[in-house]
Scaffold this motif. Structure first.
Motif, mmCIF file in Angstrom:
data_model
loop_
_atom_site.group_PDB
_atom_site.id
_atom_site.type_symbol
_atom_site.label_atom_id
_atom_site.label_comp_id
_atom_site.label_asym_id
_atom_site.label_seq_id
_atom_site.Cartn_x
_atom_site.Cartn_y
_atom_site.Cartn_z
ATOM 1 N N ALA A 1 34.899 10.342 0.757
ATOM 2 C CA ALA A 1 35.307 11.747 0.732
ATOM 3 C C ALA A 1 35.867 12.192 2.081
ATOM 4 C CB ALA A 1 34.125 12.631 0.332
ATOM 5 N N THR A 2 35.276 11.697 3.170
ATOM 6 C CA THR A 2 35.761 12.060 4.507
ATOM 7 C C THR A 2 37.147 11.479 4.769
ATOM 8 O OG1 THR A 2 33.477 12.120 5.330
ATOM 9 C CG2 THR A 2 35.232 11.973 6.963
ATOM 10 N N ILE A 3 37.341 10.222 4.410
ATOM 11 C CA ILE A 3 38.646 9.575 4.604
ATOM 12 C C ILE A 3 39.733 10.303 3.819
ATOM 13 C CG2 ILE A 3 39.997 7.504 4.088
ATOM 14 C CD1 ILE A 3 38.331 7.029 6.478
ATOM 15 N N THR A 4 39.511 10.509 2.534
ATOM 16 C CA THR A 4 40.551 11.125 1.701
ATOM 17 C C THR A 4 40.779 12.578 2.070
ATOM 18 O OG1 THR A 4 38.893 11.609 -0.025
ATOM 19 C CG2 THR A 4 40.146 9.564 -0.226
ATOM 20 N N PHE B 1 24.156 12.789 6.170
ATOM 21 C CA PHE B 1 23.997 12.737 7.620
ATOM 22 C C PHE B 1 25.094 11.881 8.246
ATOM 23 C CE2 PHE B 1 19.754 13.609 5.951
ATOM 24 C CZ PHE B 1 19.419 14.729 6.694
ATOM 25 N N ALA B 2 25.494 10.807 7.548
ATOM 26 C CA ALA B 2 26.591 9.984 8.055
ATOM 27 C C ALA B 2 27.888 10.778 8.081
ATOM 28 C CB ALA B 2 26.753 8.737 7.186
ATOM 29 N N ALA B 3 28.117 11.610 7.045
ATOM 30 C CA ALA B 3 29.323 12.450 7.027
ATOM 31 C C ALA B 3 29.320 13.416 8.211
ATOM 32 C CB ALA B 3 29.406 13.217 5.712
ATOM 33 N N ALA B 4 28.145 13.985 8.523
ATOM 34 C CA ALA B 4 28.042 14.880 9.675
ATOM 35 C C ALA B 4 28.228 14.105 10.983
ATOM 36 C CB ALA B 4 26.684 15.589 9.661
ATOM 37 N N LEU B 5 27.697 12.878 11.044
ATOM 38 C CA LEU B 5 27.901 12.048 12.240
ATOM 39 C C LEU B 5 29.374 11.709 12.428
ATOM 40 C CD1 LEU B 5 24.870 9.589 12.001
ATOM 41 C CD2 LEU B 5 25.294 11.232 13.844
ATOM 42 N N MET B 6 30.097 11.505 11.332
ATOM 43 C CA MET B 6 31.529 11.217 11.430
ATOM 44 C C MET B 6 32.287 12.414 11.980
ATOM 45 S SD MET B 6 32.138 9.041 7.925
ATOM 46 C CE MET B 6 31.208 7.530 7.649
ATOM 47 N N ASP B 7 31.837 13.626 11.640
ATOM 48 C CA ASP B 7 32.449 14.827 12.215
ATOM 49 C C ASP B 7 32.216 14.887 13.720
ATOM 50 O OD1 ASP B 7 33.515 15.766 9.873
ATOM 51 O OD2 ASP B 7 31.808 17.065 9.393
ATOM 52 N N LYS B 8 31.054 14.407 14.151
ATOM 53 C CA LYS B 8 30.669 14.571 15.560
ATOM 54 C C LYS B 8 31.131 13.396 16.433
ATOM 55 C CE LYS B 8 26.800 16.296 18.293
ATOM 56 N NZ LYS B 8 27.479 17.587 18.533
ATOM 57 N N PHE B 9 30.990 12.160 15.916
ATOM 58 C CA PHE B 9 31.270 10.980 16.741
ATOM 59 C C PHE B 9 32.472 10.170 16.278
ATOM 60 C CE2 PHE B 9 26.645 11.695 17.167
ATOM 61 C CZ PHE B 9 26.594 11.928 18.531
ATOM 62 N N GLY B 10 33.022 10.488 15.120
ATOM 63 C CA GLY B 10 34.185 9.777 14.633
ATOM 64 C C GLY B 10 33.866 8.789 13.524
ATOM 65 N N ILE B 11 34.819 8.618 12.630
ATOM 66 C CA ILE B 11 34.626 7.738 11.481
ATOM 67 C C ILE B 11 34.486 6.290 11.924
ATOM 68 C CG2 ILE B 11 35.652 6.930 9.322
ATOM 69 C CD1 ILE B 11 37.219 9.543 9.213
ATOM 70 N N ARG B 12 35.322 5.861 12.869
ATOM 71 C CA ARG B 12 35.354 4.453 13.258
ATOM 72 C C ARG B 12 34.029 3.999 13.857
ATOM 73 N NH1 ARG B 12 39.928 2.065 17.278
ATOM 74 N NH2 ARG B 12 39.141 3.761 18.581
ATOM 75 N N ARG B 13 33.459 4.773 14.762
ATOM 76 C CA ARG B 13 32.199 4.383 15.392
ATOM 77 C C ARG B 13 31.074 4.263 14.366
ATOM 78 N NH1 ARG B 13 31.940 8.191 20.851
ATOM 79 N NH2 ARG B 13 33.753 7.295 21.925
ATOM 80 N N VAL B 14 30.980 5.246 13.500
ATOM 81 C CA VAL B 14 29.917 5.235 12.500
ATOM 82 C C VAL B 14 30.071 4.044 11.555
ATOM 83 C CG1 VAL B 14 28.880 6.502 10.568
ATOM 84 C CG2 VAL B 14 29.579 7.732 12.640
ATOM 85 N N TYR C 1 37.671 -1.665 13.888
ATOM 86 C CA TYR C 1 38.027 -1.267 15.247
ATOM 87 C C TYR C 1 39.533 -1.191 15.420
ATOM 88 C CZ TYR C 1 38.392 -1.328 20.332
ATOM 89 O OH TYR C 1 38.706 -1.025 21.636
ATOM 90 N N TRP C 2 40.265 -2.095 14.776
ATOM 91 C CA TRP C 2 41.717 -2.195 14.938
ATOM 92 C C TRP C 2 42.471 -1.122 14.172
ATOM 93 C CZ3 TRP C 2 45.226 -5.792 11.739
ATOM 94 C CH2 TRP C 2 46.519 -5.771 12.254
ATOM 95 N N ARG C 3 42.081 -0.838 12.927
ATOM 96 C CA ARG C 3 42.913 -0.013 12.059
ATOM 97 C C ARG C 3 42.354 1.364 11.700
ATOM 98 N NH1 ARG C 3 48.098 -0.525 12.456
ATOM 99 N NH2 ARG C 3 48.841 -2.634 12.108
ATOM 100 N N LEU C 4 41.068 1.540 11.698
ATOM 101 C CA LEU C 4 40.515 2.822 11.260
ATOM 102 C C LEU C 4 40.648 3.863 12.365
ATOM 103 C CD1 LEU C 4 39.184 3.842 8.656
ATOM 104 C CD2 LEU C 4 36.971 3.501 9.751
ATOM 105 N N ARG C 5 41.140 5.047 12.001
ATOM 106 C CA ARG C 5 41.273 6.150 12.948
ATOM 107 C C ARG C 5 40.625 7.400 12.360
ATOM 108 N NH1 ARG C 5 42.245 2.401 15.466
ATOM 109 N NH2 ARG C 5 43.900 1.991 16.993
#
Length: 434
Positions: free
Chosen positions: A128-131, A70-83, A189-193
């Motif tokens: 897995a999402t990052i790589t 579910f976190a992987a799906a949230l990263m698709d929807k709201f972004g990796i950094r926020r999650v 917040y500073w480095r993750l995109r």
């Protein structure tokens, strides 16, 4: 590297994203290292049975796994950094609140639910999402390095938390973890995109621009469940999930949770046992990075078969190695077992991408959930074995047999057809004879 427009970078931003992710994984791993250190102090102060405390560990492990897809799906929807930022805040709050608990249900809520949700969002689905987004070249190696972040967290936190717990009490140790997780938030917040296109570059090693995917339609939960539905129709998913469930049972669930109490049963000091478990983390770093390097070069099915088989043999020997001191035979086990601890992750991530294409990170989240189901079952079962028989012996033997079974399941992946990778999206294209 390939650039979009005229944006120039001395160092490819993918490496900076990987560093930020690595530090986040270390922060999340801080509380993951805590259960084995606090098991005995909580038992001594509150009188809770090891089975009760292990039950809270099981809740944590279950949510740690179930949250991942579910976190992987949230990263698709709201972004990796926020999650990732929200996840670290949950870890910090959950760890900090434990200092006021007086009842076992509060342990379940703080240690089990809040921290389970937070660390689950920064689990291997995050890796897995990052790589998958940032790397084409060195993808297996970077997967191994990021996976080693958890081992690095154990290496840093286990001895420190053990000493803090003995000198200042377990509450101080819990607050230390809470502060450490909180301090990582500004770096994220500073480095993750979220995607290379956010910085005007392509993924490392890519020869062409991959456009940023549109936010998936529907809710994150619906997309995660759809990926599970489609993957569950395949034989490969069940073999991968079965093997990874055994992986969880034989690492986090059993050794990660019960090694220190088991060593204590044989007269070993808690700080010594914690240091040995930290050494597992040290060798795990080397083993996981090496596994990532091998994954870029050797068939992942062969690697998994070897890893599980060797792990099983080592666990069958372990009961005869416990003693009041860390003699050379135990140190050899720590070296061997540490190299194999999460070496299974890079080849499993690769196989999920190979079999399930663009939905691979979410599917891997479900495979990782099975890892945590196995870990939770083993954590509770080992506590029950100890309470019933007064020793962990049969728990070690059972885990050794399971690991050998995991080797068989991994080699069975050679049979049958592979799934043709699909275009970016959530669903899977499943062939008739998958």
């Amino acid at each position: 590297m390939t650039r979009i427009g005229h944006v120039k970078h001395r160092i490819h931003p993918a490496w900076l994203v990987a560093v930020a992710a690595f530090v986040a994984l270390i922060g999340a791993a801080g509380f993951r290292a805590t259960p084995s250190v606090l098991l005995q102090p909580l038992h001594d102060e509150f009188g809770w049975s090891l089975a009760t405390i292990s039950g809270a560990v099981s809740v944590n492990l279950l949510l740690y796994g179930l949250t991942a897809p579910f976190a992987a799906a949230l990263m698709d929807k709201f972004g990796i950094r926020r999650v990732a930022m929200v996840a670290l805040l949950l870890v910090s709050v959950g760890s900090g609140l434990t200092v006021w608990m007086t009842e076992s249900w509060q342990l379940m809520l703080c240690w089990g639910v809040l921290v389970g949700l937070g660390t689950g969002s920064l689990a291997l689905g995050f890796v897995a999402t990052i790589t998958g987004r940032w790397f084409v070249k060195h993808r297996g190696l970077v997967t191994g390095v990021l996976t080693a972040g958890g081992a690095t967290g154990n290496l840093i936190f286990l001895p420190v938390l053990s000493r803090i717990s003995e000198s200042s009490g377990w509450r101080t140790a819990a607050l230390t973890v809470s502060i450490a997780a909180l301090l990582v938030v500004p770096l994220i917040y500073w480095r993750l995109r979220d995607h290379p296109s956010d910085l005007g570059v392509t993924a490392l090693g890519s020869t062409e621009e991959i456009p940023k995917p549109a936010k998936p339609a529907g809710g994150a939960a619906r997309n995660a469940l759809r990926a599970l539905r489609d993957a569950a129709r395949t034989r490969a998913f069940w073999l991968l999930a079965g093997g990874f469930a055994i992986c969880g049972a034989t690492t986090n669930g059993l050794v990660g949770t019960h090694f220190i109490p088991a060593a204590h049963d044989h007269g070993m000091a808690q700080t010594t046992a914690a240091s040995l478990l930290a050494l597992v983390g040290l060798f795990d770093i080397a083993g996981t990075i090496a596994s990532g390097w091998l994954t870029d070069r050797v068939d992942s099915r062969i690697l998994l078969g070897a890893y599980y088989g060797l792990r099983g043999l080592s666990l069958l020997v372990l009961p005869s190695l416990f003693a009041a001191t860390a003699h050379p035979s135990m140190l050899i086990f720590i070296l061997f077992y540490g190299l194999d601890w999460v070496a299974t992750v890079p080849p499993t991530v690769t196989l999920c991408r190979e079999y399930f294409g663009a939905a691979g990170p979410i599917v891997f989240g479900w495979v990782f959930a099975s890892h945590q189901f196995g870990a939770a079952a083993a954590a509770t079962a080992a506590g029950l074995v100890r309470d019933q028989f007064g020793a962990y012996t049969w728990a070690w033997y059972g885990a050794g047999g399971l690991a050998i079974l995991g080797s068989v399941l991994s080699l069975m992946l050679f049979a049958g057809k592979r799934i043709k990778p699909v275009a970016p999206g959530i669903g899977l294209a499943v062939p008739a004879k998958a």
